[in-house]
Design an enzyme around this catalytic site. Structure first.
Site, mmCIF file in Angstrom:
data_model
loop_
_atom_site.group_PDB
_atom_site.id
_atom_site.type_symbol
_atom_site.label_atom_id
_atom_site.label_comp_id
_atom_site.label_asym_id
_atom_site.label_seq_id
_atom_site.Cartn_x
_atom_site.Cartn_y
_atom_site.Cartn_z
ATOM 1 N N HIS A 68 4.810 33.532 39.321
ATOM 2 C CA HIS A 68 4.268 34.893 39.430
ATOM 3 C C HIS A 68 4.195 35.359 40.881
ATOM 4 C CE1 HIS A 68 2.763 33.316 35.619
ATOM 5 N NE2 HIS A 68 2.615 34.556 35.203
ATOM 6 N N GLU B 4 11.463 41.899 28.280
ATOM 7 C CA GLU B 4 11.902 42.703 29.431
ATOM 8 C C GLU B 4 13.342 43.177 29.292
ATOM 9 O OE1 GLU B 4 8.240 40.736 30.764
ATOM 10 O OE2 GLU B 4 10.028 40.009 29.718
#
Length: 342
Positions: free
Chosen positions: A141, A72
């Protein structure tokens, strides 16, 4: 033809899922402006982890739809540099929980550059992907980043609920010259919403920074964003049977926040309940309550504002614990009754 495409029957209103609305928006903006490109994990050959980018790689090729490694910080940095150089990247995070790997790029590189350069460096980039809780994916998450990113000057932050929100806000975000964080809900991707003919046109955009009143009411104002908007409408339907009419506001944008719409509603209803999936401390609801208290609408409140939030714990994995960590319809009904003292 996919629902909502030009080949569909010319009905005034069609049922379109949030997934298809996002796909339409990306397709139309890639076609409209050759500077727009999409990058992220699995967005190209696999059609996207959530199939948001379905068909786009085959249509636009490797230069416009780019698969990245699981890095990322790396691909967000590439996207920010591309934006500074004049392109308009759409950077997909497979979940916003992993955007914290790239938060230096989002905040220090993207959000601050326009101000620090006295306006000479614009960063027209969209960071998008699923935010907040899904189902059975536990703490790493499930975090809602609305308060995190909403805290930071230099960013615009949008949080759609319906298919119309998703399409209109994504198109507006891509066209904006500022960095925009678009917080979607994985649990809404497959949900169909009615979409007007106007919303399916290629020029349909929703202005960033404008809330929408989803239901008119007179007794209490409910303010939410993303999936909890649906919960508020469900709670409003339950309460309506008991003679309580809720006004439901879909915030749509977290930053800049449309506090004027909330204020006007509170002046009318004299009661306020905020609803969000994120944690309570320093949350979106806390900001709304503070802004109402500091402004002219405070004098119209007949009772303290009430916040409905996620539980103040990392998201548990077990379903029964997860259900008790996310605001449910019954929690909103309870909060409204508390605010109205009934």
């Amino acid at each position: 033809a996919r629902s909502g495409s030009p080949l569909s029957a010319p009905a005034a209103v069609s049922q379109v899922t949030v997934r298809d609305a996002l796909n339409q928006a990306l397709d139309e903006e890639l076609e409209r402006d050759e500077r727009v490109f999409l990058l992220g994990e699995e967005v190209a050959q696999y059609d996207g982890a959530y199939k948001i980018s379905r068909g786009l790689w085959k249509k636009y090729g490797d230069k416009r739809v780019i698969d990245t490694p699981i890095s990322e910080m790396g691909f967000a940095g590439i996207a920010v540099g591309a934006a500074m150089a004049g392109l308009r990247p759409v950077c997909e995070f497979m979940t916003f929980n992993f955007s914290m790997q790239a938060i230096d790029q989002v905040i220090n590189s993207a959000a601050k550059s326009c101000y620090m350069s006295a306006g000479s460096i614009s960063v027209p980039i969209v960071f998008r992907g699923p935010n907040g809780a899904s189902a059975g994916v536990a703490a790493q998450h499930s975090q809602c980043f609305a308060a995190w990113y909403g805290h930071c000057p230099g960013l615009k932050v949008v949080s759609p609920w319906s298919a119309e929100d998703a399409k209109g806000l994504l198109k507006a975000s891509i066209r904006d010259d500022n960095p925009v964080v678009m917080l979607e809900s994985e649990l809404l991707y497959g949900v169909p919403f009615e979409m007007s003919e106007q919303a399916q046109s290629k020029e349909f955009v929703i202005p960033i920074g404008k809330a929408k009143i989803e239901k008119q009411g007179t007794h209490v104002t409910l303010v939410a964003h993303s999936r909890p908007v649906g919960h508020c409408l469900e709670a409003a339907a339950v309460l309506s049977k008991e003679g309580v009419e809720c006004e439901v506001i879909n915030l749509r944008t977290i930053r800049p926040m449309d506090i004027e719409t909330v204020e006007a509603s509170v002046v009318k209803t004299n009661h306020l309940v905020t609803v969000e999936g994120g944690w309570p401390q320093f949350g979106v609801g806390a900001e709304i309550c503070a802004r109402i208290m500091e402004g002219p609408a405070f004098n119209y409140l007949d009772a303290p504002a009430v916040r409905v939030t996620g539980a103040d714990v990392p998201m548990p994995y077990a379903k029964i614990l997860e259900d008790n960590s996310i605001p449910q319809v019954k929690d909103i009904v309870f909060a409204v009754k508390k605010a109205l003292n009934i």
